[in-house]
Design a protein around this motif. Sequence first.
Motif, PDB file in Angstrom:
ATOM      1  N   GLU A  90      29.261  35.736  15.638  1.00  0.00           N
ATOM      2  CA  GLU A  90      28.239  36.593  15.045  1.00  0.00           C
ATOM      3  C   GLU A  90      27.580  37.308  15.882  1.00  0.00           C
ATOM      4  O   GLU A  90      27.352  38.510  15.614  1.00  0.00           O
ATOM      5  CB  GLU A  90      27.454  35.499  14.199  1.00  0.00           C
ATOM      6  N   GLY A  91      27.357  36.965  17.221  1.00  0.00           N
ATOM      7  CA  GLY A  91      26.718  37.746  18.231  1.00  0.00           C
ATOM      8  C   GLY A  91      24.998  38.102  17.784  1.00  0.00           C
ATOM      9  O   GLY A  91      24.649  37.493  16.856  1.00  0.00           O
ATOM     10  N   CYS A  92      24.611  38.664  18.427  1.00  0.00           N
ATOM     11  CA  CYS A  92      23.054  39.100  18.114  1.00  0.00           C
ATOM     12  C   CYS A  92      22.705  40.629  18.012  1.00  0.00           C
ATOM     13  O   CYS A  92      23.175  41.322  18.990  1.00  0.00           O
ATOM     14  CB  CYS A  92      22.203  38.527  19.100  1.00  0.00           C
ATOM     15  N   PRO A  93      21.888  40.997  16.945  1.00  0.00           N
ATOM     16  CA  PRO A  93      21.571  42.696  17.180  1.00  0.00           C
ATOM     17  C   PRO A  93      20.292  42.818  17.982  1.00  0.00           C
ATOM     18  O   PRO A  93      19.125  42.879  17.943  1.00  0.00           O
ATOM     19  CB  PRO A  93      20.945  42.606  15.638  1.00  0.00           C
ATOM     20  N   LEU A  94      20.699  42.767  19.387  1.00  0.00           N
ATOM     21  CA  LEU A  94      19.734  43.033  20.305  1.00  0.00           C
ATOM     22  C   LEU A  94      18.663  44.000  20.492  1.00  0.00           C
ATOM     23  O   LEU A  94      17.281  43.778  20.506  1.00  0.00           O
ATOM     24  CB  LEU A  94      20.396  43.246  21.805  1.00  0.00           C
ATOM     25  N   PHE A  95      19.030  45.122  19.633  1.00  0.00           N
ATOM     26  CA  PHE A  95      18.107  46.332  19.633  1.00  0.00           C
ATOM     27  C   PHE A  95      17.353  46.514  18.278  1.00  0.00           C
ATOM     28  O   PHE A  95      17.105  47.533  17.800  1.00  0.00           O
ATOM     29  CB  PHE A  95      18.596  47.639  20.003  1.00  0.00           C
ATOM     30  N   TRP A  96      17.779  45.127  17.421  1.00  0.00           N
ATOM     31  CA  TRP A  96      16.873  45.296  16.106  1.00  0.00           C
ATOM     32  C   TRP A  96      15.552  45.766  16.173  1.00  0.00           C
ATOM     33  O   TRP A  96      15.089  45.417  17.046  1.00  0.00           O
ATOM     34  CB  TRP A  96      17.277  43.814  15.493  1.00  0.00           C
ATOM     35  N   PRO A  97      14.943  46.565  15.364  1.00  0.00           N
ATOM     36  CA  PRO A  97      15.277  47.081  13.951  1.00  0.00           C
ATOM     37  C   PRO A  97      15.895  48.357  14.285  1.00  0.00           C
ATOM     38  O   PRO A  97      16.231  49.011  13.371  1.00  0.00           O
ATOM     39  CB  PRO A  97      14.322  47.108  13.054  1.00  0.00           C
ATOM     40  N   PHE A  98      15.947  49.077  15.386  1.00  0.00           N
ATOM     41  CA  PHE A  98      16.340  50.503  15.724  1.00  0.00           C
ATOM     42  C   PHE A  98      18.036  50.500  15.521  1.00  0.00           C
ATOM     43  O   PHE A  98      18.450  51.491  15.476  1.00  0.00           O
ATOM     44  CB  PHE A  98      15.873  50.716  17.087  1.00  0.00           C
ATOM     45  N   ASP A  99      18.913  49.434  16.142  1.00  0.00           N
ATOM     46  CA  ASP A  99      20.141  49.473  16.048  1.00  0.00           C
ATOM     47  C   ASP A  99      20.642  47.973  15.538  1.00  0.00           C
ATOM     48  O   ASP A  99      20.442  47.115  16.111  1.00  0.00           O
ATOM     49  CB  ASP A  99      20.737  49.683  17.311  1.00  0.00           C
ATOM     50  N   THR A 100      21.294  47.882  14.329  1.00  0.00           N
ATOM     51  CA  THR A 100      21.576  46.435  13.611  1.00  0.00           C
ATOM     52  C   THR A 100      23.017  46.059  14.300  1.00  0.00           C
ATOM     53  O   THR A 100      23.385  45.085  13.754  1.00  0.00           O
ATOM     54  CB  THR A 100      21.396  46.513  12.147  1.00  0.00           C
ATOM     55  N   ARG A 101      23.468  46.854  15.149  1.00  0.00           N
ATOM     56  CA  ARG A 101      24.876  46.373  15.636  1.00  0.00           C
ATOM     57  C   ARG A 101      24.676  45.113  16.298  1.00  0.00           C
ATOM     58  O   ARG A 101      23.855  44.924  17.039  1.00  0.00           O
ATOM     59  CB  ARG A 101      25.454  47.367  16.638  1.00  0.00           C
ATOM     60  N   LYS A 102      25.733  44.245  16.336  1.00  0.00           N
ATOM     61  CA  LYS A 102      25.597  43.097  17.038  1.00  0.00           C
ATOM     62  C   LYS A 102      26.364  43.002  18.364  1.00  0.00           C
ATOM     63  O   LYS A 102      27.299  43.580  18.397  1.00  0.00           O
ATOM     64  CB  LYS A 102      26.574  41.771  16.130  1.00  0.00           C
ATOM     65  N   TYR A 103      25.746  42.384  19.166  1.00  0.00           N
ATOM     66  CA  TYR A 103      25.865  42.306  20.700  1.00  0.00           C
ATOM     67  C   TYR A 103      26.651  40.828  21.041  1.00  0.00           C
ATOM     68  O   TYR A 103      25.949  40.073  20.564  1.00  0.00           O
ATOM     69  CB  TYR A 103      24.996  43.129  21.696  1.00  0.00           C
ATOM     70  N   HIS A 104      27.574  41.002  22.074  1.00  0.00           N
ATOM     71  CA  HIS A 104      28.279  39.971  22.287  1.00  0.00           C
ATOM     72  C   HIS A 104      28.448  39.895  23.954  1.00  0.00           C
ATOM     73  O   HIS A 104      28.144  40.813  24.582  1.00  0.00           O
ATOM     74  CB  HIS A 104      29.652  39.721  21.676  1.00  0.00           C
ATOM     75  N   LEU A 105      28.443  38.519  24.526  1.00  0.00           N
ATOM     76  CA  LEU A 105      28.611  38.602  25.829  1.00  0.00           C
ATOM     77  C   LEU A 105      30.059  38.291  26.446  1.00  0.00           C
ATOM     78  O   LEU A 105      30.589  38.112  27.506  1.00  0.00           O
ATOM     79  CB  LEU A 105      27.878  37.168  26.390  1.00  0.00           C
TER      80      LEU A 105
END
Length: 211
Positions: A125-140
């Motif tokens: 699922e990942g995490c939206p690191l830059f929420w709420p400006f960018d809702t893309r999910k980021y992964h390691l």
Amino acid sequence: MHQTHFVAGAAAWLGYAVATQPGHPLAVFASAGVAAVGALVPDLDTPRSAAATSLGYPTRILGWGIRKSCGGHRTLTHCILGTALFWVLAVAAHRGFPHLLPAWAVLPLVTGFACHIAMDMLTIEGCPLFWPFDTRKYHLLPEEIRVRTGLRPVAVAMPPRGKGQPKPQPTRRTHTRDGERRKRHTAEWWLIRPVTTAATVVLAVLVAVGR
Ligand SMILES: [Zn+2]
């Protein structure tokens, strides 16, 4: 996933302590315990999580409010902004109630919170690191090896069988009764939790012997 987060939070702090000046083992263990609790906080936005059910209705309602106002799970509590806000809240709580949240507990608490986000970034699922400006999910991790969460076996759909290929023989271990689906333990169950638990034990021993 809360058991895994709890153990990983403790491991993160123990690792930090071993890498720097360990200090008195009891102080390190107390901080690791606080980090483990901090690692549960982000899932406050999940109805049945340990954080949401910890204090009954107050935490349930708080979690519900975050979920409703932010648009679901893994939003405010799983991003950089949320971590910064949590830090501010922890400092404010320490200033207001120094006996309840002493100064030494603030950094482990926030470290545990951040560790939760890092762990969730290992998952599909990942995490939206830059929420709420960018809702893309980021992964390691690259897509192929992202971790499926959950501690119970999950049913995995078998690839469609071509004509003429033998029907898979149902076995108790890999197939459900219809032989079309099989169950697999998640990587959280067979990899992440054993690794974090082993790391916690090893690091705790290192702290205890004063490395
Ligand atoms: Zn989470």
